[in-house]
Write a protein that holds these residues in place. Structure first.
Motif, PDB file in Angstrom:
ATOM      1  N   LYS A 100       0.737  -1.335   0.157  1.00  0.00           N
ATOM      2  CA  LYS A 100       0.148  -0.187  -0.083  1.00  0.00           C
ATOM      3  C   LYS A 100       0.742   1.259   0.190  1.00  0.00           C
ATOM      4  N   LEU A 101       0.461   2.032  -0.866  1.00  0.00           N
ATOM      5  CA  LEU A 101       1.022   3.924  -0.914  1.00  0.00           C
ATOM      6  C   LEU A 101      -0.112   4.747   0.157  1.00  0.00           C
ATOM      7  N   VAL A 102      -0.290   5.690   0.791  1.00  0.00           N
ATOM      8  CA  VAL A 102      -0.989   6.093   1.368  1.00  0.00           C
ATOM      9  C   VAL A 102      -0.295   7.141   1.221  1.00  0.00           C
ATOM     10  N   ILE A 103      -0.711   8.438   0.048  1.00  0.00           N
ATOM     11  CA  ILE A 103      -0.051   9.630  -0.572  1.00  0.00           C
ATOM     12  C   ILE A 103      -1.479  10.628   0.133  1.00  0.00           C
ATOM     13  N   ALA A 104      -1.223  11.728   1.182  1.00  0.00           N
ATOM     14  CA  ALA A 104      -2.114  12.849   1.686  1.00  0.00           C
ATOM     15  C   ALA A 104      -1.865  14.315   0.978  1.00  0.00           C
ATOM     16  N   VAL A 105      -2.522  14.729  -0.159  1.00  0.00           N
ATOM     17  CA  VAL A 105      -2.456  16.325   0.018  1.00  0.00           C
ATOM     18  C   VAL A 105      -3.850  17.261   0.022  1.00  0.00           C
ATOM     19  N   ASN A 136      -6.089  19.577  -2.096  1.00  0.00           N
ATOM     20  CA  ASN A 136      -6.967  19.352  -3.479  1.00  0.00           C
ATOM     21  C   ASN A 136      -7.398  20.468  -3.593  1.00  0.00           C
ATOM     22  N   TYR A 137      -7.078  20.633  -4.688  1.00  0.00           N
ATOM     23  CA  TYR A 137      -6.938  22.461  -5.082  1.00  0.00           C
ATOM     24  C   TYR A 137      -8.304  22.759  -6.027  1.00  0.00           C
ATOM     25  N   THR A 138      -9.092  21.309  -6.296  1.00  0.00           N
ATOM     26  CA  THR A 138     -10.711  21.389  -6.425  1.00  0.00           C
ATOM     27  C   THR A 138     -11.369  21.530  -5.236  1.00  0.00           C
ATOM     28  N   SER A 139     -10.835  21.506  -4.381  1.00  0.00           N
ATOM     29  CA  SER A 139     -12.031  22.214  -3.211  1.00  0.00           C
ATOM     30  C   SER A 139     -12.545  23.309  -3.227  1.00  0.00           C
ATOM     31  N   ALA A 140     -13.745  23.280  -2.456  1.00  0.00           N
ATOM     32  CA  ALA A 140     -14.529  24.366  -2.370  1.00  0.00           C
ATOM     33  C   ALA A 140     -13.876  25.031  -1.529  1.00  0.00           C
ATOM     34  N   ASP A 141     -13.089  25.195  -0.833  1.00  0.00           N
ATOM     35  CA  ASP A 141     -12.499  26.394   0.701  1.00  0.00           C
ATOM     36  C   ASP A 141     -11.368  26.623  -0.588  1.00  0.00           C
ATOM     37  N   ALA A 142     -11.049  25.987  -2.285  1.00  0.00           N
ATOM     38  CA  ALA A 142      -9.187  26.469  -2.529  1.00  0.00           C
ATOM     39  C   ALA A 142     -10.291  27.631  -3.745  1.00  0.00           C
ATOM     40  N   ARG A 143     -11.679  26.847  -4.153  1.00  0.00           N
ATOM     41  CA  ARG A 143     -12.405  27.955  -4.730  1.00  0.00           C
ATOM     42  C   ARG A 143     -12.880  28.977  -4.238  1.00  0.00           C
ATOM     43  N   HIS A 144     -12.637  29.685  -3.127  1.00  0.00           N
ATOM     44  CA  HIS A 144     -14.065  30.139  -1.825  1.00  0.00           C
ATOM     45  C   HIS A 144     -12.340  31.112  -2.106  1.00  0.00           C
ATOM     46  N   MET A 152      -5.430   3.099  -7.724  1.00  0.00           N
ATOM     47  CA  MET A 152      -6.434   3.418  -6.836  1.00  0.00           C
ATOM     48  C   MET A 152      -7.978   2.840  -5.886  1.00  0.00           C
ATOM     49  N   VAL A 153      -6.977   2.771  -4.912  1.00  0.00           N
ATOM     50  CA  VAL A 153      -7.982   1.649  -3.040  1.00  0.00           C
ATOM     51  C   VAL A 153      -9.426   2.476  -3.456  1.00  0.00           C
ATOM     52  N   LYS A 154      -9.085   3.532  -2.932  1.00  0.00           N
ATOM     53  CA  LYS A 154     -10.662   4.606  -2.186  1.00  0.00           C
ATOM     54  C   LYS A 154      -8.725   6.015  -1.887  1.00  0.00           C
ATOM     55  N   MET A 155     -10.336   6.551  -1.530  1.00  0.00           N
ATOM     56  CA  MET A 155      -9.863   8.195  -1.115  1.00  0.00           C
ATOM     57  C   MET A 155     -10.510   8.479  -0.585  1.00  0.00           C
ATOM     58  N   GLN A 156      -9.500   8.839   1.161  1.00  0.00           N
ATOM     59  CA  GLN A 156     -10.471   9.385   2.058  1.00  0.00           C
ATOM     60  C   GLN A 156     -10.520  10.527   2.543  1.00  0.00           C
ATOM     61  N   SER A 214     -10.568  19.155   1.219  1.00  0.00           N
ATOM     62  CA  SER A 214      -9.881  20.376   0.851  1.00  0.00           C
ATOM     63  C   SER A 214      -8.064  19.708   1.118  1.00  0.00           C
ATOM     64  N   SER A 215      -8.676  18.994   1.718  1.00  0.00           N
ATOM     65  CA  SER A 215      -6.907  17.402   1.871  1.00  0.00           C
ATOM     66  C   SER A 215      -7.867  16.120   1.472  1.00  0.00           C
ATOM     67  N   VAL A 216      -6.787  15.371   0.853  1.00  0.00           N
ATOM     68  CA  VAL A 216      -7.380  14.217   0.465  1.00  0.00           C
ATOM     69  C   VAL A 216      -6.158  12.712   0.532  1.00  0.00           C
TER      70      VAL A 216
END
Length: 304
Positions: free
Chosen positions: A198-203, A205-213, A246-250, A295-297
């Protein structure tokens, strides 16, 4: 600016993720933490990846991390925002440990944590019985990890030296956006993991609502320390082209509030806590039932 004169900008003519030349200017953001300089962010039309343009080279970017307010390296508790960060971190460390066990199906195993900062997560996993190797480029952070947790953190170049199938899981908590050698790291991920690893990466997300705001004032752009800016689609592309599924997004629910507080400060010069709370809540509400809008995934991937 003194820092501007200290480095020769590295210009990208192709997307660092997919190598496409179909790229263009998207917006300009300010470094509010250290230099007060503006940096352009470019967008790839083919994979939706974004990247900071004209960045300092790997041997020059260290100056842009030299701030007592850079919490992942200094572990500072100065100011209300950083105090809140520590309160939340104490909870999320246990949450991350439980998630790793769930993602891998293992109670104990071999874990590589890249960009360990001051070592809080590595220490948590070690205490839980895991065999932990941790890498961190910043000397002051490595020193803090040794003093606070008794951990010996290695330099990131060791990533290229590990034998094949060395780990059950590799974690990068808000780290991949800082890595100059993006493609080299992905090759190393593939080598270090066995099939099914498993590879677990948290970054962010510039497509989130707060990024757009917040747009150019969105704190998670964090130029030039953040070299890359991910969308779920671009992360899916990176996984596919490097031999991962891709297994899942959290979701990382707390990030929207922390980022909103910083963004309010960047936008207005002061923190409107009520406004930040409302924007964080709106962002998380928009992501209910769809982690790809958070905001982060956390991206959980498996080696094919």
């Amino acid at each position: 600016m003194l820092l501007r004169a200290m480095f020769k900008p590295v210009h990208s003519f192709h997307c660092p993720a997919c190598s496409s030349g179909n790229i263009h200017f998207a917006l300009s953001a300010k470094d509010h933490t250290v230099s007060q300089m503006d940096f352009d962010i470019w967008h790839c039309n083919d994979c939706s990846f974004r990247f900071t343009q004209d960045i300092p080279a790997i041997h020059e970017i260290g100056a842009f991390y030299q701030s007592a307010n850079y919490i992942s390296h200094s572990n500072t508790k100065k100011g209300l925002i950083n105090q809140l960060y520590h309160l939340v971190r104490n909870y999320t460390l246990g949450l991350k440990a439980r998630q790793i066990k769930r993602f891998t199906g293992l109670q104990k195993g071999k874990l590589l944590d890249i960009g360990a900062g001051v070592g809080a997560f590595a220490a948590t996993m070690k205490k839980a019985g895991w065999d932990v190797t941790a890498l961190e480029p910043d000397e002051s952070a490595r020193k803090t990890a040794a003093e606070t947790f008794g951990l010996t953190l290695s330099l990131p170049d060791e990533l290229y030296q590990f034998t094949e199938n060395s780990f059950d899981v590799i974690t990068l908590w808000h780290v991949l956006e800082h890595v100059h050698d993006l493609q080299g790291y992905w090759k190393a991920f593939y080598s270090c993991l066995p099939k099914g690893g498993k590879l677990v990466i948290a970054v962010p997300n510039y497509t989130s609502a707060d990024a757009r705001h917040y747009q150019q004032d969105w704190a998670a752009y964090d130029v030039p320390r953040h070299l890359y800016h991910f969308s779920p689609a671009s992360m899916q592309h990176l996984a596919n082209q490097n031999g991962f599924s891709m297994v899942k997004m959290q979701p990382m629910w707390f990030d929207a509030f922390y980022v909103a507080m910083l963004s309010e400060q960047y936008k207005t010069g002061k923190i409107n806590y009520l406004s930040a709370f409302i924007q964080g809540l709106k962002s998380d509400w928009a992501a209910l039932g769809n982690a790809a809008k958070c905001s982060s995934v956390i991206y959980v991937m498996e080696k094919n």
